[in-house]
Design a protein around this motif. Structure first.
Motif, short mmCIF file in Angstrom:
data_model
loop_
_atom_site.label_atom_id
_atom_site.label_comp_id
_atom_site.label_asym_id
_atom_site.label_seq_id
_atom_site.Cartn_x
_atom_site.Cartn_y
_atom_site.Cartn_z
N UNK A 172 0.82 -1.21 0.00
CA UNK A 172 0.00 0.00 0.00
C UNK A 172 0.86 1.26 0.00
N UNK A 173 2.08 1.19 0.55
CA UNK A 173 2.95 2.36 0.52
C UNK A 173 3.24 2.75 -0.92
N UNK A 174 3.55 1.76 -1.76
CA UNK A 174 3.79 2.05 -3.18
C UNK A 174 2.48 2.32 -3.90
N UNK A 175 1.41 1.66 -3.47
CA UNK A 175 0.11 1.91 -4.08
C UNK A 175 -0.38 3.33 -3.87
N UNK A 176 0.08 3.95 -2.79
CA UNK A 176 -0.29 5.34 -2.52
C UNK A 176 0.76 6.32 -3.04
N UNK A 177 1.73 5.81 -3.83
CA UNK A 177 2.69 6.70 -4.48
C UNK A 177 4.11 6.63 -3.96
N UNK A 178 4.42 5.68 -3.07
CA UNK A 178 5.78 5.55 -2.55
C UNK A 178 6.80 5.29 -3.65
N UNK A 179 7.99 5.86 -3.49
CA UNK A 179 9.04 5.78 -4.51
C UNK A 179 10.27 5.09 -3.95
N UNK A 180 10.97 4.37 -4.81
CA UNK A 180 12.18 3.66 -4.43
C UNK A 180 13.42 4.39 -4.93
N UNK A 181 14.40 4.55 -4.04
CA UNK A 181 15.65 5.21 -4.38
C UNK A 181 16.83 4.35 -3.91
N UNK A 182 17.93 4.38 -4.66
CA UNK A 182 19.14 3.70 -4.20
C UNK A 182 19.98 4.65 -3.36
N UNK A 183 21.13 4.18 -2.93
CA UNK A 183 22.00 4.99 -2.08
C UNK A 183 22.47 6.26 -2.77
N UNK A 184 22.52 6.22 -4.11
CA UNK A 184 22.96 7.39 -4.87
C UNK A 184 21.84 8.39 -5.13
N UNK A 185 20.65 8.12 -4.59
CA UNK A 185 19.54 9.02 -4.78
C UNK A 185 18.82 8.85 -6.10
N UNK A 186 19.12 7.79 -6.84
CA UNK A 186 18.47 7.54 -8.13
C UNK A 186 17.15 6.81 -7.91
N UNK A 187 16.14 7.23 -8.63
CA UNK A 187 14.87 6.50 -8.63
C UNK A 187 15.02 5.36 -9.65
N UNK A 188 15.61 4.27 -9.21
CA UNK A 188 16.17 3.27 -10.11
C UNK A 188 15.13 2.49 -10.90
N UNK A 189 13.86 2.46 -10.47
CA UNK A 189 12.86 1.73 -11.25
C UNK A 189 12.66 2.33 -12.63
N UNK A 190 13.12 3.57 -12.84
CA UNK A 190 13.06 4.16 -14.18
C UNK A 190 13.87 3.34 -15.19
N UNK A 191 14.91 2.67 -14.70
CA UNK A 191 15.73 1.83 -15.59
C UNK A 191 15.08 0.48 -15.85
N UNK A 192 14.40 -0.06 -14.87
CA UNK A 192 13.87 -1.41 -14.97
C UNK A 192 12.45 -1.45 -15.52
N UNK A 193 11.64 -0.44 -15.22
CA UNK A 193 10.23 -0.45 -15.61
C UNK A 193 9.72 0.99 -15.74
N UNK A 194 10.09 1.68 -16.81
CA UNK A 194 9.75 3.11 -16.92
C UNK A 194 8.25 3.39 -16.98
N UNK A 195 7.44 2.42 -17.38
CA UNK A 195 6.00 2.65 -17.47
C UNK A 195 5.29 2.36 -16.15
N UNK A 196 5.61 1.24 -15.52
CA UNK A 196 4.91 0.86 -14.29
C UNK A 196 5.67 1.21 -13.02
N UNK A 197 6.96 1.52 -13.17
CA UNK A 197 7.76 2.00 -12.05
C UNK A 197 7.65 1.09 -10.82
N UNK A 198 7.42 1.69 -9.65
CA UNK A 198 7.37 0.91 -8.40
C UNK A 198 6.18 -0.04 -8.34
N UNK A 199 5.21 0.15 -9.24
CA UNK A 199 4.03 -0.71 -9.21
C UNK A 199 4.06 -1.78 -10.30
N UNK A 200 5.26 -2.12 -10.75
CA UNK A 200 5.38 -3.30 -11.61
C UNK A 200 5.21 -4.54 -10.73
#
Length: 618
Positions: free
Chosen positions: A292-320
């Motif tokens: 639910x945290x991601x369902x309500x818009x939660x975002x994932x970041x790595x230690x470098x501050x990158x929102x890394x799901x942009x690389x893995x799933x640019x359309x569905x992002x954290x909700x893939x």
């Protein structure tokens, strides 16, 4: 006994009637033989497991005029269902009126990589709107839209907002609602009971044997209809989202020992967001941070501050899909972009603080107790073993297992979820299929089943099990069950985790066999009421099912859903088959079985290509 290896399992006793051996006490409610005392309980239907699935079966039975007995390992209301926080799926269309059950089914099949039982999927999706309305009628306090409809949120890989919720305590609220309904119906319940063997000759079941965890007394349950609703086996792993004393493979080991088939044990779901023990304390390691945290818009970041799901799933992002997000996190950590504690960051602080407190109250409270304000700062998370798609092979219209009188339901079974479970579908399956199974069992109960007689052979098998349990309690070697369970958890995490290959799986299986041999030096500290003894029984279940899981994972030489083989990274169309496991002449047998096709309406929904667009949340 329950710790018997797969390849050395003894057949149930089938000798002459020994009814004259025991001395009946109190009208047949208790018995003793050679100083061994135990209680005898008869019931038309025995439901093993007191979570949502077992409760919904029992409610349907009671409403049909059958008085089942529900037994659980914990206090009444204390079941794993309460840990399912984020929501339950049903195509109500409260916010997205274009949604319907066929799209729900299509999403489920896509998430399961088309290894699901299509009939099971369609039954679940089709019946869930009615089950939600039923729960609402029974008093479940769903969150509401401004217009008064049941509110719904996004969950990973869902095309529409379909997940109904009560903040982030949906499972707890559902179980409370079901238990209250069961109390209204005066359904008999017995808590703190552990079942160690089913009474079965491999063709039909006649009850179960176990013990009272508070008194240590033996228990013989005589019933011609037994429903397994005892959960999955994700707690095998070092990092997991269950409590240590549940989801230990009880249902699968009991079913296999009774002569049933298991299905698709290689598919274990690793939830992307478990708490990181090195940050929050060992007791919190792997504890679920709800989707639910991601369902309500939660975002994932790595230690470098990158929102890394942009690389893995640019359309569905954290909700893939959960498997996609979990592997992405594992990849970030493996390549050195994780935190010092081996995780990544999950951040919901960009949302309004009052909104977060309203939608995620349990998460806010939990992290506040650890000195973290999630409305202002991120959480540290990493994948955790969460759910098992594999389990007992059943007919989903009836719950039948192939052993007459034995049924199964809930996370105990395989079929609805295929190779990977769609978030929000676990709670859905419990009530949708639970009602159907309860309805079928009610029709199957005859007048003769209401007070079944106890035969001498059944007593003999039970008494053999009671003696074996007493022998286990007296074990005085050097190795504790807890230490071996911890070793098993490390072994599975290292060799059958998110990423797998043949060499590592074979090494893990070899270590598992060595661990099993070392149980000969087991030491149980206490009697049948002790935690040490409980862990010894858990260990026996776990070893049996872990071996089957390893062998299935070795057999499937492709990557599909939650089963990712680095030596076979592609999905192979020829492997669109289920793996059926059974014990044949004392040996574990694995065979392949083709998967059915969905109905025409669901096929149309699949071809339409519905898909969640994450950016609706932006």
């Amino acid at each position: 006994m329950t710790e018997t290896p797969i390849d050395d399992r003894q057949e149930p006793t089938t000798g002459t009637d020994v009814a004259g051996v025991e001395n009946r006490i109190d009208g047949g409610d208790a018995a003793s033989v050679d100083g061994l005392e135990y209680e005898v309980v008869t019931t038309p239907v025995l439901v093993i497991g007191a979570g949502a699935a077992g409760a919904r079966v029992a409610i349907e039975l009671a409403e049909s005029g059958i008085d089942p007995l529900v037994i659980g390992k914990r206090d009444h209301g204390d079941a794993h269902t309460t840990w399912a926080a984020g929501g339950v799926n049903a195509a109500l269309g409260s916010l997205d009126p274009d949604d319907d059950w066929t799209i729900h089914a299509a999403d489920t099949l896509n998430e399961g990589h088309h290894l699901n039982d299509p009939e099971a999927v369609e039954l679940t999706a089709k019946h869930m709107p009615d089950r939600i309305r039923e729960l609402e009628e029974w008093g479940m306090p769903f969150d509401r839209t401004d217009g008064g409809k049941i509110n719904q949120r996004y969950f990973g890989a869902q095309s529409y907002r379909r997940t109904c919720f009560i903040g982030d305590r949906t499972g707890e609220a559902m179980l409370e609602t079901l238990i209250e309904r069961a109390r209204e119906l005066e359904i008999p319940y017995r808590d703190n009971v552990m079942i160690t063997r089913l009474l079965s000759d491999g063709r039909r079941v006649s009850g179960a044997v176990g013990f009272d965890m508070e008194t240590g007394d033996g228990l013989l349950f005589r019933s011609d209809h037994v429903v397994l609703a005892a959960g999955g086996f994700s707690a095998f792993y070092r990092r997991h989202s269950s409590r240590d004393d549940e989801n230990n493979g009880d249902a699968q080991a009991l079913a296999l020992g009774a002569g049933t088939r298991l299905l698709d044990l290689e598919f274990v779901q690793f939830h992307p967001t478990g708490m990181v023990g090195d940050r929050y304390g060992e007791e919190w390691d792997g504890r679920l941070v709800t989707e639910a945290v991601r369902g309500e818009g939660g975002r994932l970041y790595n230690e470098d501050g990158e929102r890394f799901m942009e690389r893995y799933s640019p359309d569905q992002m954290e909700l893939d899909a959960r498997d996609v997000v979990a592997r992405a996190i594992a990849q970030e950590v493996r390549e050195g972009r994780g935190t010092d504690n081996g995780g990544v960051y999950l951040d919901i602080s960009h949302r309004d603080a009052d909104y977060v407190r309203d939608r995620l109250p349990s998460m806010v409270e939990r992290f506040e107790s650890l000195g973290v304000d999630i409305t202002e700062e991120p959480m540290e998370v990493a994948p955790t073993a969460h759910y098992t798609m594999g389990g007992v092979d059943i007919d989903f219209r009836t719950g039948e297992t192939g052993v007459e009188g034995l049924y199964a339901v809930g996370e105990s079974v395989a079929g609805v979820h295929g190779a990977n479970r769609l978030g929000g579908n676990s709670l859905a399956e419990t009530v949708a299929i639970g009602k159907l199974v309860g309805d079928h069992v009610a029709d199957a109960v005859t007048d003769d089943d209401r007070q079944p007689a106890v035969t001498g052979d059944q007593r003999a098998l039970a008494e053999r099990e009671f003696r074996a349990l007493e022998g286990l309690a007296a074990a005085d070697g050097d190795l504790t069950p807890r230490a071996l369970l911890d070793e098993l958890g490390e072994l599975l995490w290292d060799h059958a985790g998110i990423l797998r290959d043949e060499e590592s799986l074979r090494e893990g299986l070899s270590k598992l066999e060595s661990l099993r041999e070392r149980t000969a030096d087991l030491r149980v500290d206490g009697d049948l009421t002790s935690r040490s003894f409980e862990f010894a029984v858990d260990l026996s279940f776990s070893l049996t099912v872990a071996e089957a899981m390893f062998r299935a994972a070795l057999e499937r030489t492709e990557s599909r859903g939650a089963h990712y083989r680095t030596d076979h990274p592609d999905t192979d169309p020829d492997w669109r088959v289920n793996l059926v496991l059974s014990v044949e002449e004392g040996e574990l047998s694995i065979r392949r079985r083709g998967v059915g096709e969905p109905s025409e309406p669901v096929q149309d929904a699949l071809e339409e290509g519905y898909e969640l667009d994450y950016h609706h949340l932006e």
